[in-house]
Design a protein around this motif. Structure first.
Motif, PDB file in Angstrom:
ATOM      1  N   ASP A 241       0.844  -1.186   0.000  1.00 19.23           N
ATOM      2  CA  ASP A 241       0.000   0.000   0.000  1.00 19.23           C
ATOM      3  C   ASP A 241       0.880   1.237   0.000  1.00 19.23           C
ATOM      4  OD1 ASP A 241      -2.472  -1.346   0.079  1.00 19.23           O
ATOM      5  OD2 ASP A 241      -2.267  -1.660   2.241  1.00 19.23           O
ATOM      6  N   LEU A 242       0.636   2.139  -0.948  1.00 23.48           N
ATOM      7  CA  LEU A 242       1.393   3.387  -1.010  1.00 23.48           C
ATOM      8  C   LEU A 242       0.902   4.349   0.057  1.00 23.48           C
ATOM      9  CD1 LEU A 242       1.503   3.948  -4.876  1.00 23.48           C
ATOM     10  CD2 LEU A 242       3.093   2.674  -3.435  1.00 23.48           C
ATOM     11  N   ALA A 243       1.732   5.320   0.369  1.00 21.67           N
ATOM     12  CA  ALA A 243       1.356   6.335   1.345  1.00 21.67           C
ATOM     13  C   ALA A 243       0.137   7.103   0.856  1.00 21.67           C
ATOM     14  CB  ALA A 243       2.521   7.291   1.596  1.00 21.67           C
ATOM     15  N   HIS A 249      -0.106   5.856 -12.084  1.00 21.59           N
ATOM     16  CA  HIS A 249      -0.749   5.841 -13.396  1.00 21.59           C
ATOM     17  C   HIS A 249       0.065   5.014 -14.385  1.00 21.59           C
ATOM     18  CE1 HIS A 249      -3.574   9.040 -12.195  1.00 21.59           C
ATOM     19  NE2 HIS A 249      -2.532   9.551 -11.537  1.00 21.59           N
ATOM     20  N   ASN A 250       1.374   5.138 -14.291  1.00 18.78           N
ATOM     21  CA  ASN A 250       2.303   4.374 -15.128  1.00 18.78           C
ATOM     22  C   ASN A 250       3.405   3.851 -14.218  1.00 18.78           C
ATOM     23  OD1 ASN A 250       3.705   3.295 -17.340  1.00 18.78           O
ATOM     24  ND2 ASN A 250       4.783   5.231 -17.717  1.00 18.78           N
ATOM     25  N   LEU A 269       1.785  -0.772 -13.499  1.00 13.97           N
ATOM     26  CA  LEU A 269       1.028  -0.743 -12.249  1.00 13.97           C
ATOM     27  C   LEU A 269       0.142   0.497 -12.216  1.00 13.97           C
ATOM     28  CD1 LEU A 269       3.842  -1.743  -9.704  1.00 13.97           C
ATOM     29  CD2 LEU A 269       2.123  -3.229 -10.755  1.00 13.97           C
ATOM     30  N   VAL A 270      -1.108   0.314 -11.802  1.00 11.91           N
ATOM     31  CA  VAL A 270      -2.058   1.417 -11.685  1.00 11.91           C
ATOM     32  C   VAL A 270      -2.767   1.297 -10.340  1.00 11.91           C
ATOM     33  CG1 VAL A 270      -4.124   2.521 -12.623  1.00 11.91           C
ATOM     34  CG2 VAL A 270      -2.418   1.532 -14.176  1.00 11.91           C
ATOM     35  N   SER A 293       6.437   6.447 -13.835  1.00 16.33           N
ATOM     36  CA  SER A 293       7.063   6.889 -15.088  1.00 16.33           C
ATOM     37  C   SER A 293       8.579   6.952 -14.959  1.00 16.33           C
ATOM     38  CB  SER A 293       6.494   8.251 -15.508  1.00 16.33           C
ATOM     39  OG  SER A 293       5.104   8.166 -15.739  1.00 16.33           O
ATOM     40  N   GLY A 294       9.151   5.970 -14.252  1.00 15.05           N
ATOM     41  CA  GLY A 294      10.592   5.877 -14.114  1.00 15.05           C
ATOM     42  C   GLY A 294      11.197   6.704 -13.010  1.00 15.05           C
TER      43      GLY A 294
END
Length: 305
Positions: A241-243, A249-250, A269-270, A293-294
């Protein structure tokens, strides 16, 4: 080393040259302290036994008596104090053992609080444990050429026992963990014997090398938020789980082992959460880097058992 540079490039790390501290027992070392308790048989000198007839790097080593077989009902220890500077530090040492199998032998412990508490190292150390040993799991210590949990000794859960096939190299590894200041740690080497008199040479150790490779900048300084992972440690899969407020989005992730090797990636991953499956990954501790996006956006520490 190329993997270390790749990982540090992603984490905005700085690199310095490696430093190696050596204890070869040819001269007095302030890092080594032999327990002065009566009956302690560790000695530094030129070995002259039946099996232990020379040091790894002559003429001296530390040995359970340089001339005599080890006695019964003995417990003898010495400690090694050292510092970690960061990057990918590790410790290696050369040793031989010649003991009565299963009950006589030696084991190694580590302390991060000046010897107030100790953790027994083994080939399962990466599994870690609960307080007061949480430090060791979160730090990600791993061992190579150590004893297993079934190698029981007298008054110790497990350790080196029996007869080694000549000199072996055992290693204690620490991951790239962003140590900004020297971190004080201690190792304790203990030899034990039972009441059965089976004259053997015991344990001999030589050429202890403390490798401090590179310096990674503090991850907190990079202002990368930590992910939440559950369960962690895990044996099959874990949910990341992200903060709060972060959304991919990418997105993609990169997973690195304790040596800085890239071992797994996934793209497209989205969302604000995703799963990581164990798959082909070995047991151990890993660094997870999440990118959008890198560009790195989150980081975390995972453990697989």
């Amino acid at each position: 080393m190329r993997y270390l540079y790749s990982l540090c490039a992603l984490l905005f790390c700085s690199i310095t040259f490696a430093q190696v501290d050596t204890v070869n027992f040819e001269a007095t070392s302030l890092l080594v302290e032999i327990d002065t308790t009566a009956g302690n048989i560790w000695q530094i000198g030129k070995p002259g036994k039946l099996v232990f007839d020379s040091a790894y790097s002559a003429p001296k080593a530390i040995v359970t008596d340089t001339l005599l077989s080890y006695p019964i009902n003995n417990t003898s220890s010495f400690t090694l104090g050292f510092q970690l500077y960061g990057g990918q530090p590790y410790i290696e040492f050369k040793h031989r053992f010649d003991t009565d199998s299963l009950k006589d032998g030696g084991f190694v412990e580590i302390s991060n609080d000046s010897g107030n508490t100790w953790m027994l190292l083994s080939d399962t150390t990466y599994l870690g444990g609960s307080s007061p040993y949480f430090f060791y799991w979160s730090y990600g210590i791993e061992t190579q050429n150590f004893y297993g949990v079934n190698d029981t000794l007298k008054n110790a859960p497990f350790g080196f026992s029996g007869r080694s096939n000549g000199w072996i190299t055992s290693i204690i590894r620490f991951p790239c963990f962003a140590i900004k200041k020297p971190y004080e740690l201690m190792l304790r080497f203990t030899f034990v014997s039972d009441s059965n008199d089976n004259p053997r040479d015991g344990w001999i150790i030589d050429d202890i090398f403390i490798h401090n490779q590179g310096v990674c900048s503090n991850l907190a300084e990079n202002q990368l938020p930590q992910v939440d992972a559950y369960p962690n440690p895990f044996s099959n899969k874990t949910r990341i789980d992200l903060a709060s407020g972060n959304y991919l989005h990418n997105g993609s992730y990169a997973l690195y082992d304790v040596r800085g090797n890239l071992v797994a990636t996934k793209s497209s991953l989205v969302g604000d959460s995703f799963l990581i499956e164990k798959g082909h990954l070995a047991k151990g501790v890993y660094t997870l880097l999440v990118l959008e996006s890198g560009v790195p956006v989150s980081i975390g520490r995972l453990s697989i058992y």
